[in-house]
Design a protein around this motif. Structure first.
Motif, PDB file in Angstrom:
ATOM      1  N   THR A  74       0.708   2.746   1.326  1.00 54.79           N
ATOM      2  CA  THR A  74       0.024   3.439   2.345  1.00 54.79           C
ATOM      3  C   THR A  74       0.102   5.022   2.347  1.00 54.79           C
ATOM      4  OG1 THR A  74       1.976   3.333   3.529  1.00 54.79           O
ATOM      5  CG2 THR A  74       0.638   1.582   4.195  1.00 54.79           C
ATOM      6  N   GLY A  75       1.200   5.675   1.426  1.00 56.54           N
ATOM      7  CA  GLY A  75       1.311   6.953   1.567  1.00 56.54           C
ATOM      8  C   GLY A  75       1.374   7.744   2.612  1.00 56.54           C
ATOM      9  N   THR A  76       0.604   8.921   2.613  1.00 55.84           N
ATOM     10  CA  THR A  76       0.384   9.799   3.701  1.00 55.84           C
ATOM     11  C   THR A  76      -0.731   9.398   4.821  1.00 55.84           C
ATOM     12  OG1 THR A  76      -1.196  10.940   2.600  1.00 55.84           O
ATOM     13  CG2 THR A  76       0.806  11.816   2.345  1.00 55.84           C
ATOM     14  N   GLY A  77      -1.057   8.079   4.653  1.00 60.52           N
ATOM     15  CA  GLY A  77      -1.790   7.295   5.637  1.00 60.52           C
ATOM     16  C   GLY A  77      -3.471   7.800   5.594  1.00 60.52           C
ATOM     17  N   THR A  78      -4.020   8.584   4.428  1.00 62.34           N
ATOM     18  CA  THR A  78      -5.178   8.913   4.367  1.00 62.34           C
ATOM     19  C   THR A  78      -6.261   7.812   4.310  1.00 62.34           C
ATOM     20  OG1 THR A  78      -4.500  10.785   3.177  1.00 62.34           O
ATOM     21  CG2 THR A  78      -6.852  10.265   3.153  1.00 62.34           C
ATOM     22  N   VAL A  79      -5.915   6.743   3.447  1.00 63.30           N
ATOM     23  CA  VAL A  79      -6.679   5.490   3.453  1.00 63.30           C
ATOM     24  C   VAL A  79      -6.414   4.651   4.586  1.00 63.30           C
ATOM     25  CG1 VAL A  79      -7.060   3.569   2.154  1.00 63.30           C
ATOM     26  CG2 VAL A  79      -6.784   5.658   0.976  1.00 63.30           C
ATOM     27  N   THR A  80      -5.223   4.538   5.069  1.00 62.38           N
ATOM     28  CA  THR A  80      -4.769   3.679   6.338  1.00 62.38           C
ATOM     29  C   THR A  80      -5.584   4.018   7.377  1.00 62.38           C
ATOM     30  OG1 THR A  80      -2.677   3.935   5.474  1.00 62.38           O
ATOM     31  CG2 THR A  80      -2.787   2.936   7.517  1.00 62.38           C
ATOM     32  N   ALA A  81      -5.757   5.411   7.685  1.00 62.77           N
ATOM     33  CA  ALA A  81      -6.567   5.790   9.100  1.00 62.77           C
ATOM     34  C   ALA A  81      -7.769   5.293   8.828  1.00 62.77           C
ATOM     35  CB  ALA A  81      -6.648   7.272   9.119  1.00 62.77           C
TER      36      ALA A  81
END
Length: 218
Positions: A56-63
């Motif tokens: 998920t990392g920083t959530g860029t794709v998650t969002a």
């Protein structure tokens, strides 16, 4: 204000992780919007009720995944960096997001612990496959193929320069062909080139997870 601070802290931690463990992170900055859009579109979220994001990392794709998902779907976000995962979960307080701290090589175990049973409809991977140790990469892809529904999709990106040269801090220079690697685990692939990303990338949408004995023998 808290959300902005969490976002900046997460981006800084992501950058530092690139310096500390390049082979795991494979990047210093989150993916561009062009690459993110290609990943999300490839996942075909309109009909998916169970979605997994690897890294998920920083959530860029998650969002973006959450924005495109069905109201009744769940997103299982798997991240090995605990503080990074916590920052993303705070920034995205969506009840559909289930944050999982652990390795993508243990998907079945993590999903069961999170209360999910049965296969999943879509898996989006933000992991740097070209730089992962081969044994770990194979364990992750084996885990993915085992939990993915027969009609599900697996979406993975890679950088185009990896076809020519990849540098690992532990293994030196080599080449990595993402399509050939994923061909050992999936019967079908669809490829999209994302030129505006820096560096230019490819997104592979894979279907038809192969039986484990077949892919292991390839």
């Amino acid at each position: 204000m808290t959300t902005s601070i969490d976002r900046m802290r997460a981006a800084w931690r992501f950058f530092l992780n690139g310096w500390r463990d390049w082979d795991q992170t494979a990047s210093f900055v989150p993916s561009s919007r062009f690459l993110v859009d290609a990943l999300v579109q490839g996942a075909e979220l309109g009909r998916a009720r169970s979605v997994v994001e690897l890294g998920t990392g920083t959530g860029t794709v998650t969002a973006k995944l959450l924005a495109a998902m069905r109201p009744d779907a769940r997103l299982f976000g798997v991240e090995i960096d605990g503080p990074l995962l916590e920052a993303t979960a705070r920034r995205l307080p969506d009840p559909r997001l289930v944050a999982i701290h652990g390795s993508a090589a243990d998907l079945g175990t993590h999903l069961a612990a999170a209360g999910h049973s049965g296969p999943v409809d879509a898996i989006v991977s933000c992991l740097g496959m070209s730089l992962l140790p081969p044994d770990l990469r194979d364990a992750i892809l084996d885990s993915v193929a085992r939990v993915l529904a027969p009609g599900g999709v697996f979406v993975q990106y890679g950088y185009l320069h990896a076809h020519v040269i990849v540098y690992s801090t532990t293994r030196g220079f080599s080449q990595f062909h993402l399509g050939r690697c994923l061909g050992r685990y999936f019967a079908e692939q669809r490829r999209q080139i994302v030129v505006p990303n820096l560096p230019p990338a490819e997104v592979l949408v894979c279907r038809g997870p192969l039986p484990r004995d077949i892919s292991a023998a390839a």
